[in-house]
Design an enzyme around this catalytic site. Structure first.
Site, PDB file in Angstrom:
ATOM      1  N   GLN A 194       0.824  -1.221   0.000  1.00 54.55           N
ATOM      2  CA  GLN A 194       0.000   0.000   0.000  1.00 54.55           C
ATOM      3  C   GLN A 194       0.855   1.266   0.000  1.00 54.55           C
ATOM      4  O   GLN A 194       0.337   2.360  -0.222  1.00 54.55           O
ATOM      5  CB  GLN A 194      -0.924   0.013   1.228  1.00 54.55           C
ATOM      6  CG  GLN A 194      -1.976  -1.077   1.223  1.00 54.55           C
ATOM      7  CD  GLN A 194      -3.018  -0.891   0.117  1.00 54.55           C
ATOM      8  OE1 GLN A 194      -3.286   0.221  -0.318  1.00 54.55           O
ATOM      9  NE2 GLN A 194      -3.604  -1.987  -0.331  1.00 54.55           N
ATOM     10  N   HIS A 216      -0.231  -2.982  -9.187  1.00 53.11           N
ATOM     11  CA  HIS A 216      -1.551  -2.425  -9.499  1.00 53.11           C
ATOM     12  C   HIS A 216      -2.099  -1.505  -8.413  1.00 53.11           C
ATOM     13  O   HIS A 216      -3.230  -1.050  -8.502  1.00 53.11           O
ATOM     14  CB  HIS A 216      -2.540  -3.546  -9.840  1.00 53.11           C
ATOM     15  CG  HIS A 216      -2.962  -4.386  -8.684  1.00 53.11           C
ATOM     16  ND1 HIS A 216      -4.215  -4.312  -8.133  1.00 53.11           N
ATOM     17  CD2 HIS A 216      -2.298  -5.319  -7.964  1.00 53.11           C
ATOM     18  CE1 HIS A 216      -4.301  -5.174  -7.129  1.00 53.11           C
ATOM     19  NE2 HIS A 216      -3.145  -5.798  -7.011  1.00 53.11           N
ATOM     20  N   CYS A 339     -19.927 -10.153   5.676  1.00 55.73           N
ATOM     21  CA  CYS A 339     -20.743 -10.528   4.525  1.00 55.73           C
ATOM     22  C   CYS A 339     -20.039 -10.270   3.198  1.00 55.73           C
ATOM     23  O   CYS A 339     -20.350 -10.906   2.210  1.00 55.73           O
ATOM     24  CB  CYS A 339     -22.056  -9.780   4.550  1.00 55.73           C
ATOM     25  SG  CYS A 339     -23.096 -10.315   5.901  1.00 55.73           S
TER      26      CYS A 339
END
Lengths: 411, 143
Positions: A194, A216, A339
């Site tokens: 990062q 990327h 989730c």
């Protein structure tokens, strides 16, 4: 579309794309071939290696191209572990909120007899505070060099601490940690996936022994990365089968991707100050705007974080629903909710900084890139506020919080 | 392929029967905030017919869509139909759910059962206890 998921991946930069195109059409040789086409490719490969090395203060021979950050993390950790085992050193120091590429590799090593100390990344004083309400604190999500120093033992073979966290963006004191490791003679690896292209990296000054990069995340292509390993460190090979990368990583080099990565990194580093200042201003505007939503909480130290990272948790709602509704409004965001991951547990990063499950389910990560504008940020603030309100209006948890049946965990 | 079917997205975007019924004849709440899913169902029952039903849900897209669909499936139906509603029926009515989201439809079935149980208990109606498995025993929520 407002793209605010640059920590997941970035749009390829025009500089990188232009650098790559000739590698598909003209310079398509195999760098291992003897003929002119091959040697031309080998020359492009070497130039890319030089560029990448220059961006992080390394030498070209210290750069190994990998398939990405995950492979680089795996290879760095396995290398240090193998090296340690030869000397009977099988202890590793890391943190509780590393990327899974690091954590899963460490778990695997633990199964084969290594011991790992996972440093606490909660804010100082948080563990002792029994006052009740959660709040954002200075130093939240940041490990100290002192913690590292205290955890190092005579049998420690590696310290692996990320440069900046991928979810909450907090920046670790890499240079101080590097100094501690050098003093104690322990190898230091940092996952800089990062950070590269966004924060200054100088492996010599920061005394980093091994460092992982993924292209990327800074406008380069997907599927390519770098493992920097200081001269003298002999890498353990994960992929056997050829003499590429000095025999440490087999497989025909992905030249277009390597060239694109080098161009993107060079470009990002050259414009780092301008981009960072711009993103920081937008970040702070976004943080200020989202802070106006009641019972929300910023995750991670407010200022010592990546210029483009904003991360909040909102009480009474669930993250995936937020993402879907934001997507309907054309906003691409991310969440550490259970989730979204397909598991039942919310993000290990949020749990590591001490957020309870209830709060961690309502997490939202917005990560900026060079293309974002102030108007987009303002639109996003309004969109998040309305989405949070809409979901709270149908949440039984929110009803209980408002009625006092349940206690608010934040102010 | 999109994660969710058009039907799931429709019920998520425009959930039917969201809200609360004051003085409901039966109320059921299942799940817990720690798991990240809570469903609450309110029933109005007249002459053994579900005359009105509302829900509130804390959860992901499929949890909200499952609640919405489940309420639609039992609205205006006899209590016995509501009692017979299965999670499979909810998932099928939504044109399917991703495998790791099936528990959302289970939660919807359980929430309705819990509300019916509350109705029976409040009114002293005899019922077969084996029809109402307790949520605590659901493996999905083991933390």
């Amino acid at each position: 579309m407002i793209y605010l998921d640059n920590a997941a991946t970035t749009k390829i930069s025009p500089v990188a794309l232009n650098a790559m195109l000739p590698c598909f059409t003209d310079n398509y040789g195999n760098p291992s071939s003897m003929h002119t086409a091959g040697q031309k490719a080998a020359e492009a490969l070497y130039q890319a290696r030089e560029k990448v090395a220059a961006c992080i203060g390394a030498e070209p021979r210290e750069i190994t191209f990998t398939s990405g950050g995950s492979e680089a993390d795996n290879q760095a950790i396995i290398t240090a572990a193998n090296f340690g085992a030869k000397k009977g050193k099988k202890h590793i120091v890391s943190t509780a909120f590393e990327h899974h590429a690091v954590l899963h590799t460490l778990k695997k090593l633990e199964k084969s007899g290594y011991e790992v100390t996972y440093l606490d990344v909660r804010a100082p004083g948080m563990a002792e505070d029994k006052s009740g309400k959660l709040k954002n604190r200075d130093g939240e999500g940041i490990v100290t060099a002192q913690q590292v120093a205290q955890a190092i033992r005579p049998d420690t073979c590696l310290v692996t601490v990320m440069f900046a966290n991928n979810e909450i963006g907090t920046i670790q004191p890499v240079e101080e940690i590097g100094r501690v490791c050098r003093e104690k003679g322990v190898l230091f690896h940092t996952d800089a996936v990062q950070a590269a292209g966004h924060l200054p990296i100088d492996v010599k000054k920061q005394t980093i022994d091994m460092l992982s990069i993924s292209a990327h995340k800074f406008g380069g292509p997907k599927g390519i990365g770098v493992l920097y390993a200081r001269k003298g460190i002999i890498l353990s090979t994960l992929i056997e089968g050829g003499a590429q990368e000095r025999g440490k990583r087999a497989g025909t080099e992905n030249l277009p991707a390597i060239v694109g990565m080098a161009a993107a990194l060079e470009d990002s580093c050259a414009n780092m100050d301008v981009n960072a200042a711009r993103e920081r201003a937008l970040r702070d505007r976004l943080i200020a705007g989202l802070s106006r939503i009641p019972h929300g909480l910023l995750s991670g130290d407010r200022t010592n974080r990546l210029p483009g990272n904003v991360h909040f948790c909102f009480e009474g709602i669930e993250g995936e629903s937020m993402l879907l509704l934001l997507d309907d409004k054309g906003i691409c965001a991310s969440s550490g909710s259970a989730c979204t991951s397909g598991s039942l547990d919310p993000s290990h990063v949020l749990l590591a900084i001490g957020r309870p499950h209830e709060i961690a389910h309502g997490s939202l990560r917005l990560t900026l890139g060079p293309d974002n504008t102030e108007a987009e940020i303002d639109e996003t603030i309004d969109a998040v506020a309305s989405v949070v309100e809409r979901l709270r209006a149908m949440s039984p948890v929110w009803r209980d919080l408002v009625s006092g049946k349940r206690t608010f965990l934040t102010d | 392929m999109a994660l969710y079917s058009e039907k799931v997205m429709d019920h998520f975007r425009n959930p039917r029967n969201v809200g609360v019924i004051e003085g409901a004849d039966g109320v059921g709440e299942v799940g817990n905030a720690k798991c990240g899913d809570i469903m609450k169902i309110y029933l109005k029952i007249d002459d053994d017919i579900i005359s009105d039903v509302k829900f509130e849900t804390f959860g992901c897209g499929s949890a909200i869509a499952s609640s919405s669909m489940a309420t639609e499936l039992i609205k205006g139906k006899p209590v016995s139909d509501a009692l017979a509603l299965t999670n499979r029926a909810v998932a099928e009515a939504l044109d399917g759910l991703p495998a790791h989201k099936i528990h959302c439809s289970v939660l919807a079935e359980e929430a309705i059962k819990a509300a019916l149980k509350d109705y029976y208990d409040k009114n002293g109606i005899e019922y077969d206890h084996s029809l109402f498995p307790s949520c605590e025993n659901c493996e999905t929520c083991e933390l």
